[in-house]
Design an enzyme around this catalytic site. Structure first.
Site, short mmCIF file in Angstrom:
data_model
loop_
_atom_site.label_atom_id
_atom_site.label_comp_id
_atom_site.label_asym_id
_atom_site.label_seq_id
_atom_site.Cartn_x
_atom_site.Cartn_y
_atom_site.Cartn_z
N ASP A 29 4.05 -21.13 17.81
CA ASP A 29 5.11 -20.58 18.65
C ASP A 29 4.70 -19.22 19.22
O ASP A 29 3.96 -18.46 18.59
CB ASP A 29 6.38 -20.41 17.81
CG ASP A 29 7.51 -19.82 18.62
OD1 ASP A 29 7.99 -20.50 19.55
OD2 ASP A 29 7.90 -18.67 18.34
N PRO A 49 0.78 -1.24 0.00
CA PRO A 49 0.00 0.00 0.00
C PRO A 49 0.82 1.29 0.00
O PRO A 49 0.34 2.32 -0.48
CB PRO A 49 -0.84 -0.12 1.27
CG PRO A 49 -0.12 -1.09 2.14
CD PRO A 49 0.53 -2.05 1.20
N LYS A 85 13.27 -11.33 -8.63
CA LYS A 85 13.08 -10.45 -7.48
C LYS A 85 12.11 -9.34 -7.85
O LYS A 85 11.99 -8.96 -9.02
CB LYS A 85 14.41 -9.84 -7.02
CG LYS A 85 15.22 -10.75 -6.11
CD LYS A 85 16.31 -10.01 -5.36
CE LYS A 85 16.97 -10.93 -4.35
NZ LYS A 85 18.03 -10.26 -3.57
N GLU A 145 1.98 -22.84 22.36
CA GLU A 145 3.11 -22.65 23.26
C GLU A 145 2.77 -21.47 24.17
O GLU A 145 3.10 -20.32 23.88
CB GLU A 145 4.40 -22.37 22.48
CG GLU A 145 5.63 -22.39 23.38
CD GLU A 145 6.73 -21.43 22.95
OE1 GLU A 145 7.88 -21.64 23.36
OE2 GLU A 145 6.46 -20.48 22.21
N TRP A 154 17.95 -9.19 -15.61
CA TRP A 154 17.88 -8.35 -14.42
C TRP A 154 17.64 -6.87 -14.74
O TRP A 154 18.06 -5.98 -13.99
CB TRP A 154 19.13 -8.52 -13.55
CG TRP A 154 19.22 -9.92 -12.99
CD1 TRP A 154 19.89 -10.97 -13.51
CD2 TRP A 154 18.55 -10.40 -11.81
NE1 TRP A 154 19.69 -12.09 -12.75
CE2 TRP A 154 18.88 -11.77 -11.68
CE3 TRP A 154 17.73 -9.82 -10.85
CZ2 TRP A 154 18.41 -12.56 -10.65
CZ3 TRP A 154 17.27 -10.61 -9.82
CH2 TRP A 154 17.60 -11.97 -9.73
#
Length: 750
Positions: free
Chosen positions: A405, A141, A191, A461, A155
């Site tokens: 966790d 955003p 990427k 946990e 690239w």
């Protein structure tokens, strides 16, 4: 009235100083309070009344109480049947459930239902289309622009710009090549390029990336477009939920005795048969979600949808899970949704150039002790991301459930830091509880148990003991199946650190082992990965320490330290499994008393793997005594498998905890009698114990057996007959011989 007493004037100031307020026409209203009010009209009406803020607050709280009482929780009476004291907090329980129902209704209205909403991975991220084109959808955003680059376009940074959509979303479509092939090939690097509001062009990894890797000695990760022409086909179904859960906590990378990072195929080949033979019916895999820093033990996640590439490929992980299923072993994932790595280059942090994308902004978005980012569970796309992440691991990899966790950190605004949790219910139903995080966990459990009712298992946990955390969401609970009994390893380590076993308080030990919430299941364990890490010691190392280097050989002279250590190691684990919960957990290698500690390669240890492995050569060597501890653990697991004392509702009664004799006796499932003599040097002949069920009993487990490295002081052919005499509040009694530092399990013979 209870709410009014709990809040008071001080908390009004507290809200203002913490910034947890919403401003509306100059009136500051705490977000926890406004969440329980359907509209602002009530507050606007109060603005016309010239009274103090405190008076307004109390009136508002009275309004919340009356509204909360109108929120229908389908089976809340079941919750109160289990714990009547929770009625004192009925309004708060109903309010929380109301927040959950409101969010669920919003998802239904805006996204076509929870099932569709939680499949975000099908739309977001980089995908090959049916015509061999590429489609990419991202949420960023605060970005000024997004581009895609990689091997496929040499690239070039700006060749493929995204189109901006509503609600902070960005989209890119790349047509197929002229020959009909896909422009981005399988296993090539890509990427995202983020054009930030600061004017920078920065590389980012897609949050939904299925695979990320890095070259050796190159610190930065790349996303790999994972689209194999032949994907792994699962052959075996999910095992059904076992009545008794016996978990083998595992880490793939350390599973080799060699000084290296072990792989998924090696774990499949070497570890799964070993685990099955030991008698465990579940494995809990740590560090599967990709984490750039290996020494974080997998708890600083950088890529939430990517299986860690350092262990192998996604298809190899699928084969691991499928093979476990073929052995009847449930596979649980240690999932980290409580926080994320602060890593910007490889992680989710600052994805769109701001600190508020997926996370809370400012101090609220940082966990100071963990040096991590904290998710904003009120953001729509954060909810989609995290809920879809749970679905992904089940749908793509066929995991059977999750160990969540850091639940304590999620539950409280304080993250549990510096909080001892006395057990006072006001600690759990006051303003310190983070409603947004709790509702996220309720939604996660509701989604998982609704879509996968036959096999899903969720474990929390949580060290705080939050009431109802392991009760069904429809009762107003958190929805988890189990919580970890985290007080147990702390209790054992404290005893080993601070006291001789001659001074152990058995009333306290039994209280700690049995002190759990009625109808809320717990996973018992004497030690886990926490105790194995550098800076602490395993039970075996606390008990035997440096003697393990010189006296664990069968050829070594006798050692009182080794003799004591092996005896107590077996007894501690058996009494923990016998009394401590409705499930049991063991950390990889600890079943045979793995020596030393666990330390990952890092600068501080010269990147050494010496302590980052499990030395199976020790337990597999017939000339060493480690095999005795492994044999005992194996037979303990198989005994539970046969009798099922961990199953919820299984009978349990402690008939004796004699401090001076150091004897503990308890019954399980009306068939088994567990007898422990912790005395260092006093054995008891014709020791009278109470049993409820009359008849003949025989020894089915004896820690002093020669198979377990004991002194063979008991005759296993002995029949033990009860006689009609009440003893220790049991209807019958029998006489037994109990050698010192020995545990015996007797079974009723039908």
């Amino acid at each position: 009235m209870l709410l009014k007493k709990r809040f008071g004037v001080m908390l009004w100031t507290k809200f203002q100083t913490e910034g947890r307020t919403e401003r509306r026409d100059q009136l500051l209203i705490p977000s926890e309070i406004s969440a329980g009010i359907k509209s602002w009209e009530f507050w606007l009406l109060l603005l016309k009344v010239e009274v103090s803020h405190v008076r307004l607050l109390l009136l508002g709280l009275h309004h919340i109480e009356s509204m909360s009482s109108q929120i229908e929780v389908p089976y809340i009476d079941k919750l109160f049947e289990a714990d009547g004291y929770l009625r004192l907090h009925e309004g708060e329980i109903r309010r929380r459930y109301g927040c959950f129902k409101k969010l669920l209704s919003q998802i239904d209205a805006n996204e076509g239902g929870l099932e569709k909403f939680t499949r975000g991975y099908e739309r977001f991220g980089i995908h090959r289309t049916s015509d061999n084109g590429i489609h990419v959808l991202e949420w960023a955003p605060m970005a000024e622009g997004i581009y895609l680059r990689g091997d496929f376009n040499s690239w070039n940074q700006t060749q493929y710009p995204f189109k901006k959509l509503d609600f902070g979303k960005w989209e890119l479509t790349i047509p197929p090549n002229p020959d009909g092939s896909c422009p981005i090939k399988h296993n090539t690097k890509v990427k995202l390029v983020m054009h930030t509001r600061g004017g920078k062009m920065e590389d980012r990894l897609c949050p939904w990336a299925k695979r990320v890797t890095r070259e050796e000695k190159v610190p930065v990760y790349d996303q790999v477009f994972w689209d194999p022409p032949e994907q792994y086909v699962f052959k075996h179904k999910h095992p059904k939920q076992p009545a008794s859960l016996r978990i083998y906590e595992s880490h793939v990378g350390i599973a080799s005795w060699q000084g290296k990072v072990a792989s998924y195929p090696e774990f499949t080949r070497d570890m799964l048969p070993r685990i099955a033979k030991l008698g465990y019916n579940a494995i809990q895999l740590m560090a599967i979600m990709e984490h750039a820093y290996y020494a974080s033990f997998g708890y600083q996640v950088t890529s939430f949808f990517a299986a860690s590439g350092r262990f192998g490929t996604p298809e190899e992980l699928k084969e691991l899970v499928d093979t476990a299923h073929s052995l009847g072993i449930v596979v649980l994932l240690d999932v980290v949704h409580s926080h994320a790595s602060k890593n910007v280059v490889d992680g989710l942090n600052m994805f769109d150039g701001s600190d508020s994308c997926y996370f809370h902004s400012g101090g609220k978005g940082t966990h100071d002790l963990w040096d991590s980012r904290l998710f904003n569970y009120t953001q729509w796309e954060t909810l989609r991301f995290l809920l879809s992440n749970l679905r992904w691991w089940i749908e793509e990899y066929q995991f059977d459930g999750f160990r969540f966790d850091g639940v304590t950190s999620m539950l409280y605004h304080s993250h549990g830091i510096g909080h001892g949790f006395s057990g006072d219910y006001n600690e759990y139903f006051g303003l310190n509880t983070d409603t947004d995080s709790l509702v996220y966990m309720m939604m996660s459990n509701h989604m998982l148990h609704t879509l996968y009712p036959d096999f899903i298992i969720t474990i929390a946990e949580d060290v705080s003991g939050m009431p109802a955390l392991c009760r069904h969401v429809s009762e107003g609970g958190g929805g988890f199946d189990y919580r970890l009994a985290m007080a147990l390893p702390d209790m054992w380590i404290k005893n080993l650190k601070e006291k001789s076993d001659d001074d152990w308080d058995f009333s306290n030990i039994i209280h700690t082992l049995t002190n759990r919430r009625y109808t809320e299941k717990c996973i018992a364990y004497a030690e886990s990965h926490d105790q194995a890490l550098v800076g602490d010691k395993t039970l075996a190392f606390w008990l035997m320490d440096k003697e393990m280097y010189t006296h664990m050989s069968e050829l070594a002279p006798p050692s009182l330290i080794i003799d004591r250590g092996m005896a107590l190691h077996k007894m501690i684990r058996l009494i923990t499994m016998g009394l401590g919960g409705e499930g049991y957990l063991n950390f990889i290698g600890n079943e045979f008393g793995h020596p030393e500690w666990l330390d990952f390669p890092r600068v501080g240890n010269n990147e050494s793997f010496h302590y980052c492995r499990r030395q199976w050569n020790l337990v597999d060597d017939n000339l060493l005594k480690y095999k005795y501890l492994a044999n005992f653990d194996r037979d303990m697991q198989h005994l539970e498998k046969h009798y099922g004392w961990l199953a919820p509702g299984a009978q349990q009664y402690v008939s004796r905890k004699h401090q001076s004799d150091k004897v503990v006796v308890f019954e399980r499932v009306n068939k088994l009698v567990f007898i422990f003599n912790f005395h260092a040097n006093k054995s008891y002949t014709d020791y009278k114990i109470g049993v409820n069920v009359p008849g003949k009993y025989k020894i089915v487990l004896d820690s002093d057996s020669g198979v377990y490295g004991g002194h063979k002081r008991l005759d296993h052919s002995t029949d033990f007959f009860t006689f009609n005499e009440a003893w220790d509040d049991r209807q019958n009694a029998l006489m037994v011989y109990i050698p010192c530092r020995t545990a015996i399990v007797l079974a009723k013979q039908d």
